[in-house]
Motif scaffolding. Structure first.
Motif, PDB file in Angstrom:
ATOM      1  N   ARG A  53       5.161  -3.405   0.411  1.00 50.97           N
ATOM      2  CA  ARG A  53       3.745  -3.295   0.781  1.00 50.97           C
ATOM      3  C   ARG A  53       3.360  -1.843   0.976  1.00 50.97           C
ATOM      4  N   LEU A  54       2.069  -1.585   0.793  1.00 56.36           N
ATOM      5  CA  LEU A  54       1.499  -0.272   1.033  1.00 56.36           C
ATOM      6  C   LEU A  54       1.161  -0.138   2.511  1.00 56.36           C
ATOM      7  N   ALA A  55       1.778   0.810   3.184  1.00 53.69           N
ATOM      8  CA  ALA A  55       1.513   1.052   4.603  1.00 53.69           C
ATOM      9  C   ALA A  55       0.753   2.364   4.741  1.00 53.69           C
ATOM     10  N   LEU A  56      -0.430   2.299   5.367  1.00 50.94           N
ATOM     11  CA  LEU A  56      -1.287   3.472   5.501  1.00 50.94           C
ATOM     12  C   LEU A  56      -1.497   3.812   6.971  1.00 50.94           C
ATOM     13  N   TRP A  57      -1.495   5.095   7.259  1.00 58.14           N
ATOM     14  CA  TRP A  57      -1.915   5.537   8.585  1.00 58.14           C
ATOM     15  C   TRP A  57      -2.717   6.814   8.415  1.00 58.14           C
ATOM     16  N   ALA A  58      -3.459   7.179   9.432  1.00 59.69           N
ATOM     17  CA  ALA A  58      -4.376   8.306   9.299  1.00 59.69           C
ATOM     18  C   ALA A  58      -4.344   9.182  10.535  1.00 59.69           C
TER      19      ALA A  58
END
Length: 943
Positions: free
Chosen positions: A12-17
């Protein structure tokens, strides 16, 4: 503006900012300014991130407008980061971090592997019973990485950004590539209406048996540390049969080839090759899957070689050898194989009915013009007669020895050769050039080995030296030798009705070379399209170098074309908007400056520019290829429409082989076909450097945006009313305050307003700075950016860092000496990845520094004291500098900036005092003088 980072976890694509608006205080194990993006499933990961003073260091893309950069010692510490698990990237206005851009490259590579069929089916345990295909198994697709694909995958792994390596869980580049290949393959199958799990269910109990076969298949594709090698040997004199000799070859030492005979006799074998006999048999058995004929050799106990007749040898060359090589086996073929001298080819002879005119602007030849032609069939340099071809066709042998060398003969090609010998006629110049400059096989059935022509076309095809011409008397100035060669080259192409791309490195005077061409009295009528930021510069340079040219700027609400103008200057936006009007004019020439503006061929302005008819086309750009070869296709399609074929054919023939597979032959073909039409000189070329001054200074004129102009006018009206009603010290203070406000408006409205608003699209000066910085970064060079305002320096650092995804250094008065020294050391470093841009406040960075790694100096705003500016410039232009330094001084056209600059340059009256004392002398002007100085000119505003 959020900065988004990406990780790949469990398929899965895991995104954080990061959010620069959040506080940055230290404490706890939770990342203090990390936020979860909306959508997707919630999760938390632990990242080992650079930490300074007890809190995570900002990523290069995240710059806080209210905080100087940290240069303290960094350590790695674990931090809890909230992530959002996504199937696809969510919508939103984000700045993409380096990890996102890297993962996009991995995804593009996965898509390319699937499109090319470089995948194998695989079976793994199903994570849930509902997803099982048969016996708890699930079908997936895995990449086959051999040759250039393996090198590219390795390069992607090495290029993974540090933040993506910080994950303590799973998520390697190899795992991401596996998952993305599987997703891309299944997406393709679903689009075709195929059940990707159906074949596993149909197998039922045989699935496990197939799984073992797939493992063997996967090993076939991947290979091991030692591989089998196959060497084809041609027959000796008086012999008929060919031989394929077997050997072992270490993958990491391909020059070491151990013949099978040595393997079986165990003579002097390297200790690194364990179980050589078993390895050779296993490798030959593995190769049998791809070349079944090899089974005959395996019938013997100790296979060393196998004999082949002529037809089988030809089959090995054409079919088996490429398959074995692609699968990772070693293949050694005779040196003559694949060379033009070993196969039949065509020679094309062309002649034009009349010699092309050489007077500027009066071309007699064009891409659509017709020339007479005839064919010659040859073997290398040796021509073959019709009788010889007929005799060869009767032999019906695929490989024969002719005139002392081995030749591949193809029945269809022989027939095509006989047919073409009897043909002749006419073809277009475009077809002739494509045949002569490209080395691809064509639909003719035979490769074109050579094309010759008479006159100027022959000179172009042979790469003959262009005859130098003198600039016209109407040109005011002195061309350097390389600039004269540029003028001669453009005139030569013009005489043939062909376009070109003037792609000299920035600072080499592309504008001057163009104006020398346009200054010729017979040059004809030219349309010049450029960014709005360059309109004023072209207008002023034309007045300086070609004063007899009648120049018209096609701009404004009531714009109309001047029928008497020699040079019409307009912008890309207006060229698209006024296409119908511009197409009605019989232009002799169209020039596009900063031609990277049309690098995306499908955009409205690129389509419009290509639709404007002209006899001669010139694209001017310092970066003909910015991101991909498609940029070059789009620019060449403007200059010489149709020369590189359509976009899809270009992508197949050049873009994919060169960009994805590093195909040297495709790159050489592309260089050959585009070379005559691209003139590219670099400052690093010694023949060019010797012509240049050690320090090249230039003034860069920028236009205001409508917002800047409105704000500028409001400041003038407000401050002039106050100045008129004041005197003494108060008046002098108001004059200086007005100067400051107007200079801040020229920089950017957000600097004057101090409201923290966005920067993009609101400042003509910033837009021009972005264009120049992009060229500097593309050339892998370094630059110093000086501003007298620390607040504007902070804005520049933040904006440029986000736009280019680079770390930008910033030196201002609040930086301590140890931090200052650390910044200088980092900028002066020659290590890959060291910062390329250094923003400095003029007071803090104008003296006492050695920054000789920079060969560009940009004064974004002016101090108006040449001595102070020279001191700042000399941070780069000093002992230790090995390259020529380009100094750019930004000035907004039609504003007080340009008027003061003109006074300094002219050195008349007040200017002498300004040079000595800066802006203070302005306060002594009369009110009428000040009003004239501050008033905004009508041509100062961009669209």
């Amino acid at each position: 503006m959020l900065v988004v980072h990406a990780l790949w976890r469990s398929g899965r694509l895991a995104l954080w900012a990061e959010d620069p608006a959040l506080p940055t205080q230290a404490g706890g194990g939770e990342h203090p300014f990390a936020v979860r993006l909306p959508g997707g499933e919630a999760d938390t990961v632990t990242l080992h991130l650079p930490t300074v003073e007890g809190r995570p260091a900002d990523s290069p893309e995240l710059v806080r407008p209210d905080e100087p950069p940290k240069t303290k010692k960094l350590t790695l510490k674990p931090w809890q980061v909230p992530v959002s698990l996504h199937e696809d990237f969510p919508d939103g206005d984000y700045v993409l971090g380096s990890s996102v851009r890297h993962l996009q490259q991995v995804a593009a590579f996965a898509d390319d592997l699937v499109r090319r069929g470089r995948t194998l089916p695989w079976i793994i345990p199903a994570p849930a019973a509902g997803e099982a295909g048969a016996g708890g198994l699930r079908a997936v697709w895995r990449p086959v990485l051999t040759g250039s694909d393996a090198h590219w995958a390795q390069a992607l792994a090495h290029a993974q950004p540090p933040v993506a390596r910080a994950d303590t869980g799973e998520g390697s580049v190899a795992q991401a590539l596996d998952d993305l290949v599987d997703l891309a393959a299944k997406r393709l199958l679903r689009k075709a209406g195929v059940d990707d799990q159906g074949w596993v269910r149909e197998l039922r109990g045989s699935a496990l048996e197939l799984q073992g076969e797939l493992r063997s298949w996967q090993r076939d594709a991947a290979g091991g540390a030692v591989r089998a090698c196959f060497r084809l040997v041609e027959p000796a004199e008086e012999e008929v049969d060919w031989r394929v000799e077997f050997a072992l070859q270490p993958v990491d030492e391909p020059s070491l080839v151990i013949p099978a005979q040595r393997v079986w006799k165990s003579r002097k074998l390297p200790a690194t090759i364990t179980s050589p006999k078993q390895t050779l048999l296993a490798e030959l058995g593995r190769a049998t899957r791809l070349w079944p004929r090899l089974a005959d050799a395996l019938a013997t106990a100790q296979p060393e070689e196998m004999e082949l007749d002529s037809a089988a040898a030809h089959g090995f060359l054409r079919e088996a050898a490429p398959l074995l090589h692609t699968a990772g086996f070693g293949v050694m073929l005779p040196k003559w194989w694949g060379k033009p001298s070993s196969r039949l080819g065509l020679k094309l002879k062309a002649s034009s009915k009349s010699s092309p005119a050489t007077v500027a602007g009066k071309s007699a030849v064009g891409l659509d013009s017709l020339v007479d032609f005839s064919w010659e069939v040859s073997l290398g340099d040796e021509p073959l007669s019709e009788a010889e071809l007929t005799e060869l066709a009767e032999l019906k042998a695929p490989l024969i020895k002719l005139r002392g060398q081995w030749v591949e003969l193809d029945t269809k090609r022989l027939a095509n050769g006989l047919k073409l010998l009897r043909e002749g006629g006419q073809m277009s110049v475009a077809d002739l050039l494509h045949a002569g400059l490209s080395t691809e096989d064509t639909s003719l059935g035979l490769p074109v080995l050579e094309v010759s022509a008479d006159g100027s076309l022959g000179d172009l095809l042979s790469g003959a030296q262009v005859k130098l011409i003198e600039p016209p008397n109407e040109f005011v100035g002195q061309l350097r030798p390389y600039q004269q060669r540029g003028l001669s080259w453009m005139t030569f192409l013009q005489s043939l009705g062909l376009g070109g791309v003037l792609a000299d490195d920035m600072g080499l005077g592309k504008t001057v070379q163009l104006l020398a061409l346009l200054a010729h009295p017979d040059s004809g009528r030219t349309l010049l399209v450029c960014p709005m930021s360059l309109v004023g510069n072209w207008q002023r340079e034309a007045a300086r170098f070609a004063p007899k040219l009648q120049v018209h700027v096609h701009h404004g609400a009531d714009r109309k074309l001047d029928p008497e103008a020699d040079l019409v200057i307009t912008t890309y936006a207006l060229a698209a908007r006024d296409l119908a009007q511009l197409r009605e004019v019989p232009w002799d020439r169209i020039v596009v400056d900063e031609a990277q503006a049309i690098k995306n061929a499908a955009t409205r302005q690129a389509v419009a520019i290509r639709a404007i008819p002209a006899r001669h086309r010139i694209a001017v750009t310092g970066t003909p290829v910015e991101n991909r070869l498609g940029d070059l296709w789009s620019i060449m399609e403007f200059a010489n429409p149709g020369l590189l074929g359509n976009a899809s054919a270009f992508k197949k023939a050049y873009a994919v082989p060169v960009e994805r597979h590093a195909d040297a032959e495709a790159a050489e073909r592309l260089k050959k076909i585009t070379g005559p039409f691209i003139l590219r000189r670099l400052k690093t070329d010694k023949s060019i450097i010797s012509d240049l001054p050690e320090k090249l200074e230039m003034e860069v004129l920028c236009n205001l945006t409508a917002e800047q102009a409105s704000l500028y006018q409001a400041v003038v009206e407000d401050m002039m009313d106050r100045i008129e009603n004041s005197e003494g010290i108060e008046r002098r203070g108001l004059v200086l305050a007005t100067m400051t406000k107007l200079k801040q408006v020229c920089n950017h409205p957000a600097q004057l307003l101090a409201d923290g608003s966005r920067l993009t699209g609101r400042s003509g000066k910033l837009a021009r700075l972005e264009e120049i910085v992009e060229e500097i970064l593309a050339a892998q060079e370094k630059a110093l950016l000086f501003t007298q305002y620390a607040s504007f320096g902070t804005m520049l650092r933040s904006h440029l860092s986000a736009k280019f995804g680079r770390e930008i250094l910033f030196l201002h008065g609040a930086v301590s000496k140890p931090e200052r020294d650390a910044l200088v050391r980092r900028f002066q470093s020659t290590e890959p990845g060291s910062p390329s841009l250094f923003v400095l406040s003029l007071k803090a960075g104008g003296t006492g520094l050695t920054l000789t790694e920079a060969n560009h100096v940009i004064h974004v705003d002016r101090w108006w004291n040449p001595a102070v500016e020279d001191q700042a410039t000399d941070r780069a232009f000093r002992i230790g500098q090995r390259r020529n330094v380009q100094v750019r001084k930004f000035v907004c056209a039609g504003t007080v900036e340009e008027k003061i600059s003109t006074m300094i340059q002219d050195k008349r009256g007040l200017a002498a005092r300004i040079v000595g004392t800066g802006e203070v002398a302005l306060s002594e002007m009369s009110t009428d003088q000040l009003r004239a100085m501050f008033t905004l000119d009508a041509d100062a505003v961009s669209e």
